[in-house]
Design a protein around this motif. Structure first.
Motif, mmCIF file in Angstrom:
data_model
loop_
_atom_site.group_PDB
_atom_site.id
_atom_site.type_symbol
_atom_site.label_atom_id
_atom_site.label_comp_id
_atom_site.label_asym_id
_atom_site.label_seq_id
_atom_site.Cartn_x
_atom_site.Cartn_y
_atom_site.Cartn_z
ATOM 1 N N ALA B 141 13.786 6.041 -30.665
ATOM 2 C CA ALA B 141 13.131 4.768 -30.371
ATOM 3 C C ALA B 141 14.142 3.659 -30.129
ATOM 4 O O ALA B 141 13.777 2.543 -29.807
ATOM 5 C CB ALA B 141 12.193 4.381 -31.508
ATOM 6 N N ILE B 142 15.429 3.974 -30.316
ATOM 7 C CA ILE B 142 16.462 2.974 -30.025
ATOM 8 C C ILE B 142 17.099 3.369 -28.698
ATOM 9 O O ILE B 142 17.581 4.488 -28.564
ATOM 10 C CB ILE B 142 17.541 2.952 -31.126
ATOM 11 C CG1 ILE B 142 16.888 2.744 -32.489
ATOM 12 C CG2 ILE B 142 18.554 1.871 -30.848
ATOM 13 C CD1 ILE B 142 17.877 2.778 -33.635
ATOM 14 N N PRO B 143 17.104 2.471 -27.719
ATOM 15 C CA PRO B 143 17.777 2.818 -26.472
ATOM 16 C C PRO B 143 19.209 3.275 -26.756
ATOM 17 O O PRO B 143 19.913 2.653 -27.551
ATOM 18 C CB PRO B 143 17.757 1.512 -25.681
ATOM 19 C CG PRO B 143 16.591 0.762 -26.223
ATOM 20 C CD PRO B 143 16.481 1.155 -27.660
ATOM 21 N N THR B 145 22.219 3.478 -25.254
ATOM 22 C CA THR B 145 23.399 2.634 -25.077
ATOM 23 C C THR B 145 23.463 1.596 -26.190
ATOM 24 O O THR B 145 24.521 1.334 -26.758
ATOM 25 C CB THR B 145 23.339 1.929 -23.721
ATOM 26 O OG1 THR B 145 22.845 2.846 -22.755
ATOM 27 C CG2 THR B 145 24.694 1.426 -23.304
ATOM 28 N N LEU B 146 22.300 1.044 -26.520
ATOM 29 C CA LEU B 146 22.254 0.026 -27.567
ATOM 30 C C LEU B 146 22.698 0.579 -28.907
ATOM 31 O O LEU B 146 23.427 -0.066 -29.651
ATOM 32 C CB LEU B 146 20.836 -0.507 -27.716
ATOM 33 C CG LEU B 146 20.407 -1.577 -26.744
ATOM 34 C CD1 LEU B 146 19.020 -2.061 -27.092
ATOM 35 C CD2 LEU B 146 21.385 -2.732 -26.806
ATOM 36 N N GLY C 245 17.485 -0.747 -22.266
ATOM 37 C CA GLY C 245 18.855 -0.483 -22.700
ATOM 38 C C GLY C 245 19.879 -0.792 -21.618
ATOM 39 O O GLY C 245 20.941 -1.339 -21.881
ATOM 40 N N ILE C 263 22.972 -9.671 -26.794
ATOM 41 C CA ILE C 263 23.413 -8.709 -27.795
ATOM 42 C C ILE C 263 24.898 -8.408 -27.615
ATOM 43 O O ILE C 263 25.637 -8.261 -28.592
ATOM 44 C CB ILE C 263 22.541 -7.437 -27.798
ATOM 45 C CG1 ILE C 263 22.706 -6.708 -29.133
ATOM 46 C CG2 ILE C 263 22.865 -6.497 -26.678
ATOM 47 C CD1 ILE C 263 21.745 -5.575 -29.345
ATOM 48 N N ILE C 275 22.270 -9.673 -33.783
ATOM 49 C CA ILE C 275 22.254 -8.278 -33.341
ATOM 50 C C ILE C 275 20.973 -7.611 -33.832
ATOM 51 O O ILE C 275 20.267 -6.940 -33.070
ATOM 52 C CB ILE C 275 23.479 -7.514 -33.889
ATOM 53 C CG1 ILE C 275 24.770 -8.146 -33.390
ATOM 54 C CG2 ILE C 275 23.420 -6.042 -33.493
ATOM 55 C CD1 ILE C 275 26.023 -7.519 -33.957
ATOM 56 N N MET C 279 17.999 -6.080 -31.572
ATOM 57 C CA MET C 279 17.677 -4.659 -31.696
ATOM 58 C C MET C 279 16.201 -4.474 -32.002
ATOM 59 O O MET C 279 15.554 -3.592 -31.445
ATOM 60 C CB MET C 279 18.514 -4.010 -32.803
ATOM 61 C CG MET C 279 19.957 -3.781 -32.461
ATOM 62 S SD MET C 279 20.225 -2.723 -31.047
ATOM 63 C CE MET C 279 19.650 -1.168 -31.665
ATOM 64 N N MET C 282 14.177 -5.311 -28.816
ATOM 65 C CA MET C 282 14.365 -4.331 -27.749
ATOM 66 C C MET C 282 13.757 -2.984 -28.130
ATOM 67 O O MET C 282 13.164 -2.313 -27.290
ATOM 68 C CB MET C 282 15.849 -4.189 -27.415
ATOM 69 C CG MET C 282 16.403 -5.422 -26.734
ATOM 70 S SD MET C 282 18.179 -5.328 -26.518
ATOM 71 C CE MET C 282 18.300 -5.314 -24.757
ATOM 72 N N SER C 283 13.900 -2.593 -29.382
ATOM 73 C CA SER C 283 13.331 -1.309 -29.778
ATOM 74 C C SER C 283 11.813 -1.361 -29.773
ATOM 75 O O SER C 283 11.156 -0.400 -29.393
ATOM 76 C CB SER C 283 13.823 -0.906 -31.165
ATOM 77 O OG SER C 283 15.215 -0.950 -31.204
ATOM 78 N N PHE C 286 10.753 -1.061 -26.265
ATOM 79 C CA PHE C 286 10.980 0.327 -25.861
ATOM 80 C C PHE C 286 9.817 1.203 -26.355
ATOM 81 O O PHE C 286 9.240 1.976 -25.590
ATOM 82 C CB PHE C 286 12.305 0.773 -26.484
ATOM 83 C CG PHE C 286 12.839 2.091 -26.009
ATOM 84 C CD1 PHE C 286 13.250 2.248 -24.695
ATOM 85 C CD2 PHE C 286 12.958 3.164 -26.880
ATOM 86 C CE1 PHE C 286 13.767 3.455 -24.268
ATOM 87 C CE2 PHE C 286 13.470 4.374 -26.459
ATOM 88 C CZ PHE C 286 13.882 4.520 -25.141
ATOM 89 N N SER C 287 9.441 1.016 -27.637
ATOM 90 C CA SER C 287 8.349 1.816 -28.192
ATOM 91 C C SER C 287 7.028 1.488 -27.513
ATOM 92 O O SER C 287 6.214 2.366 -27.252
ATOM 93 C CB SER C 287 8.209 1.565 -29.694
ATOM 94 O OG SER C 287 9.417 1.798 -30.336
#
Lengths: 512, 297, 309
Positions: B141-143, B145-146, C245, C263, C275, C279, C282-283, C286-287
């Motif tokens: 669930a974490i990209p 690259t990040l 990402g 970031i 940070i 995160m 962004m996460s 993403f989800s």
């Protein structure tokens, strides 16, 4: 039916190919034809390299932020951009009694952006507030007490005779904030309300900041001449130059050396080279063997070719400096400074007597330019057989290691705004002296003496003596003095850039 | 970003010599894959022999300020020199070694850790499976690259940490792939047979299950290396990977970028190197997948 | 379907807790003292210690994490170590830039890639097909940040058509960044669309439809395409996730005022709260993207839907 798609595909491929080829070909054929819209005469657009970390006066040591603080705030005495000496700002005169009691007469009728009238009570509130802010001691530590004698007279008492008070008052920590807002716990970062020539209108994080002229500014000579002031954040050097050429901005606060030739060739653009007192220095940990031996430090000092650094890492924009103090201050001297000379370097190495190949100098670097500088020092010292390790790291680790004394070499810049603050750092027991910096009882005594000398000429002589003595000890190695490059639209005038890095945007005006 | 390339269709049938040979022949008949293999072979050889071609200390690291920023020419420096007068070709050649070593070791690390976790999850099932899979859910669930950036941010920017960061961010993918493969063969007769004669879990996994999952792992491995090359370059480009003066393709690109306006070759050439390597790996990966999956085409 | 959605939304919660925990713990490994970072070079050790206590840095890590989570639930992500600004407001200001860029580039790449993929499949092994496939192979192999640099070189520096960086020039600012981000996606989507189209075209029902005298075009668009769409949706989902990402690099090249650049800056300054904030946001995005893709999946593929009916 699909012919057009096929055609499009071919065209796309062709464009990519031609594009890449034209990219490969060298030369200047393709000047950007951004077209030049007529400059809007009531707006000044400035390109900054990075976002200011803060707009308050009390929680940063950033050059960009101080530059923006100067737009919204004033101080009792300010450091003059040209002479680097303190001149009256919100106060118009002062007198000293008993060498420790300073009485300031304040200007009347000065207004804050919120309409409050400026009085001595604001000065008291500001300085008392600044003294509570961690990290402010360098600028407020000498002050014992502040009191308002009447609405327009304020008395500052120092702990002991202290010649640097006027300079300290010109530092951003002592910029005057309105008392009413300090008491309310106002967030000056969001709304920097002061007495300055510009007011903040909006801040689009990471992108731009907009200011507007303050109509009620007290200093008629320096009232903002251009109504709107806009800062755009453009981190890449080439991009800033292009933005200027395309007319997207009118003033570039930091031009990259690589772009100067091109900008100079543009008839609509003027490039300014500003000599500064920013002294980029290689600090060595004087507590670590063999760097505790002045012979080793002097040998290294003699072996570093400043011109190589300026040519290789700075595109030629920098001034060679060998003295531990920046040139250009009242009191700067070059006496006893070791100039580049490999034979001398070897002599000093011999005087030390050890094997040069056992010397290992890791240099901590916090940015790319410093990496480049360290890389050049690496090849310079290789000629003596001394090994240099380039250690790039992020700013946080870099500070942590430096302040903890966990370093051997570190490249840092040092740019106080006056020579007294400069030599104060050679005292071994100051909060701003790091582990591993100079530790010499004789120098300490001289620094104390200079601080307590209110008489200007006597103090000047002492400062010169300190510098020449420290030059002999070479506790640190000055590499170069930065030359800062600014560029502007040719119709822009009234540009003043100080050797300490500031720019008085309120004095800018459009010609015609 | 290349996940779409390996949408799994079916797992390979049980491995036998003839099947492997068959796969190899199929691979050789794929022009793209052969081209990719040839390119990669040359690249690996160059990386291995880098020291013989260019001396690291004197030609890759040592600066020669007077000859800085010389454009590519047939007479002098074939690909020109950088801002410190160093030969770009020499730095590219040694940079290939850096990129390959970092990418390869990070993927091996990810395979070792992720593969073990995946094999355990697939083989034992139940609670172990659940725990491991929830863990990979979080990581996925974490990209990617990040995630690598965060690890480098915490540990500091250097080559070892870069390898660790890239490896760690690929772990969940290998765990997933290996688990899926293990699940499909776990119930196979020969595994049942081995278990019924009392073989230990470890032996069963290593001897009987893993060899039969090797196809998807090889394909995934190739493609992850491509991804790792990309990420190595990306992090170095951001200044969070290999640190100067050591050459790395992404780092070369980052320092060339400053001069893009007047010396664009410094940013064009390293980018071409990165792109062609990734392209070669993608071609090979595609070819391998087709070759190892006989039901296609 | 609604049950499925709720189930998936609930499943996100432990994942998010996991992410914050993991990132929080990783950032604990960071050397350097935040208090020293905030106070700068001039502060004394006493001042530093005092601030550490004030910030709760002297508490056990788990306590710190718990406090962070409680505050996070209230929408408070803490204050930046560097700028002293609220992380939540900074992130909120930057996120729209990242989102807008992602949406524009996703829209453009989908609108171009799917038709290209279909045409390539229908015209299999023609010059058009081959050109598209070669280009897309190059496309998926081209690092987006290099692509970005090359676009800047050609279209901004050589031709001067488009701005080099920033988001201040209206639609013109969006062109190069969205191409740089979207090109790889375009390539990937086109490839998948083509191969899944090829597979479905050969299926019996398409042949049957054709044999019934339905025109070629409507057989393809009406029958083959919807079925071929499922793998395409997966890829689109993966690629959209990648936009979040990948933004880190492209935003850095274009100095785009989005989360990606924030970031990177925060990492360089080791601004831990910032940070963490980036995160988390962004996460979560993403989800959410993955969730939306899965839901779309359910709509397109009755088999998936029936599993949760």
């Amino acid at each position: 039916m699909y012919k057009w798609v096929r055609a499009m595909c071919v065209v796309l491929a062709f464009v990519l190919l031609v594009g890449t080829l034209s990219g490969c070909s060298q030369g200047t054929q393709g000047e950007p034809q951004g077209g030049e819209p007529p400059a809007p005469k009531d707006t000044l657009r400035v390109a900054l390299t990075s976002e200011p970390p803060s707009l308050t006066t009390c929680d940063h040591d950033s050059l960009i932020s101080v530059g923006l603080n100067l737009l919204t705030f004033n101080s009792l005495y300010k450091i003059d951009h040209a002479s680097l000496l303190p001149v009256p700002d919100l106060a118009y005169e002062y007198s000293v009694e008993n060498d420790t009691e300073w009485t300031f007469k304040l200007k009347e009728g000065v207004k804050f952006h919120n309409g409050d009238l400026f009085t001595a009570h604001d000065v008291v509130a500001t300085i008392e507030y600044a003294k509570t802010v961690p990290g402010s001691t360098l600028y407020t530590g000498s002050i014992k007490s502040v009191e308002a004698i009447d609405d327009y007279t304020v008395k500052i008492t120092t702990h002991k005779p202290y010649a640097g008070l006027l300079y300290d008052l010109g530092y951003h920590y002592n910029f005057i904030l309105p008392k009413s807002l300090i008491e309310k716990g106002h967030d000056f970062n969001m709304e920097p309300i002061g007495t300055g020539p510009y007011k903040l209108v909006s801040w689009d994080y990471g992108n731009s900041l907009k200011y507007e002229a303050f109509e009620d500014y007290f200093d008629a000579d320096h009232k903002a001449k251009i109504k709107n002031l806009e800062f755009v954040i453009i981190p890449e050097g080439a991009s800033r130059a292009i933005a200027l050429e395309a007319g997207e901005v009118d003033f570039v606060w930091e031009v990259s050396g690589a772009d100067v030739a091109r900008l100079n060739a543009n008839p609509n653009v003027n490039v300014l080279e500003v000599d500064t007192v920013d002294n980029v220095t290689l600090f060595m940990n004087n507590d670590v063997k063999p760097f505790d031996d002045p012979n080793v430090r002097r040998a290294i000092n003699y072996a570093i070719n400043r011109q190589d650094i300026i040519d290789g890492a700075l595109n030629g924009y920098g001034r060679v400096n060998y003295s531990v103090i920046s040139q250009g201050f009242w009191g700067s001297t070059n006496k006893n400074a070791p100039e580049y000379n490999l034979d001398k370097a070897r002599e000093y190495l011999n005087a030390w007597g050890g094997d040069p190949s056992t010397i290992n100098l890791p240099i901590l670097c916090s940015n790319e330019t410093r990496v480049a500088i360290a890389t050049i020092i690496q090849s310079n010292l290789a000629q003596l057989g001394i090994k240099v390790e380039v250690v790039p790291m992020d700013t946080a680790t870099y500070f942590a290691k430096w302040t903890a004394g966990d370093y051997v070499g570190v490249i840092a810049s040092w740019s106080p705004s006056n020579s007294l603050t400069y030599v104060q750092r050679f005292h071994s027991n100051r909060r701003n002296a790091y582990p591993g910096s100079l530790n010499s009882p004789e120098i300490d005594a001289l620094v104390l003496q200079a601080e307590g000398t209110i008489d200007n000429d006597a103090r000047l002589a002492l400062i010169e003596e300190i510098v020449s003595e420290v030059n002999l000890l070479s506790p640190q190695i000055s590499l170069y003095q930065s030359v800062w490059l600014r560029a502007h639209h040719k119709d822009l005038a009234g540009i003043v850039c100080s050797a300490t890095g500031y720019t008085a945007y309120n004095d800018f005006y459009w010609k015609k | 970003m290349m996940k779409h390339l390996f949408r799994r269709r079916a797992e390979p049938e049980e491995g036998s010599m003839s099947l492997l040979q068959e796969s190899w022949m199929r691979l050789l008949s794929n022009k793209g894959a052969v081209a990719g293999m040839v390119f990669l072979t040359i690249l690996v050889l160059t990386a291995i022999c880098a020291d013989l071609i260019y001396d690291y200390e004197t030609e890759v690291i040592m600066q020669d300020i007077p000859s800085r920023l010389q454009p590519p020419s047939l007479k002098g420096h074939l690909l020109g020199t950088d801002e410190y007068g160093r030969d770009l070709l020499a730095r590219l050649v040694h940079g290939s070694r850096m990129s390959l070593v970092v990418s390869f070791s990070s993927v091996v690390l990810a395979l070792a850790v992720g593969g073990t976790l995946g094999a355990m999850a697939g083989y034992f099932g139940g609670v172990i499976d659940n725990i491991i899979m929830r863990l990979t859910d979080v990581l996925l669930a974490i990209p990617m690259t990040l995630f690598a950036i965060v690890i480098v941010a915490a540990l500091g920017a250097n080559t070892t940490n870069l390898t660790l960061a890239l490896g760690a961010s690929s772990i969940p993918i290998f765990a997933r792939v290996v688990r899926a493969s293990v699940l499909t063969v776990r119930q196979a007769e020969y595994v049942e047979a081995a278990r019924s004669i009392g073989a230990k879990h470890g032996t069963v996994i290593l001897r009987h299950i893993l060899p039969n999952c090797i196809g998807p792992i090889i394909v995934q491995f190739t493609l992850r290396i491509a991804q790792a090359i990309y990420n190595t370059a990306a992090l170095s480009f951001l200044g969070m990977g290999v640190q100067p003066p050591a050459p790395e393709w992404g780092g070369l690109l980052a320092s060339g970028r400053t001069y893009i306006r007047d010396y664009s070759y410094l940013s064009i050439i390293p980018g071409l190197a990165i792109m062609s390597t990734i392209l070669a790996l993608n071609l090979l990966g595609d070819g391998l997948r087709d070759a190892l999956d006989p039901r296609l085409k | 379907m609604i049950r499925y959605m709720i189930k998936r939304l609930l499943a996100m919660i432990p994942v998010l807790i996991g992410i914050t925990f993991l990132v929080f713990m990783i950032m604990q490994l960071a050397p350097g003292d935040p208090a020293r970072l905030i106070l700068g070079e001039n502060a004394s050790p006493e001042e530093v210690k005092e601030l550490r206590e004030q910030m709760g840095l002297e508490d056990p890590v788990l306590v710190q994490y718990f406090r962070y989570m409680v505050n996070l639930c209230k929408g408070d992500m803490g204050k930046s170590y560097i700028t002293n600004r609220l992380v939540a407001s900074e992130v909120a200001a930057r996120f729209p830039y990242t989102l807008k860029l992602a949406l524009v580039s996703a829209a453009v790449s989908i609108l171009i890639a799917i038709p290209l993929g279909i045409i390539a499949a229908v015209k299999q092994n023609t010059i058009f097909d081959n050109t598209c496939m070669v280009l897309s192979l190059v496309g998926i192999s081209m690092p987006a940040f290099w692509m970005a640099l090359m676009l800047v070189l050609v279209f901004s520096l050589r031709l001067g058509w488009l701005p080099v960086q920033g988001a201040n020039m209206g639609w013109r600012s969006y062109v190069l960044p969205s191409i740089a981000i979207g090109f790889m996606n375009m390539a990937a989507i086109a490839r998948t669309t083509r191969s899944s189209m090829l597979e479905t075209i050969r299926q019996d029902y398409v042949r049957t439809a054709k044999s019934k005298g339905i025109s070629n075009a409507s057989a393809i668009l009406g029958h083959a395409f919807p079925n071929a769409l499922i793998p395409t949706v997966t890829v689109v989902g993966v690629q959209l996730g990648g936009l979040i990402g990948g933004a880190v690099l492209t935003e850095t090249v274009f100095a785009w005022p989005g989360l990606g650049r924030l970031i990177v800056q925060s990492v360089n300054a080791r601004d831990v709260p910032m940070i963490l904030g980036c995160m988390v946001v962004m996460s979560v995005s993403f989800s959410v993207i993955n969730l939306v893709v899965d839901l779309l999946y359910g709509l397109l593929d009755p088999r998936v839907k029936s599993m949760y009916a």
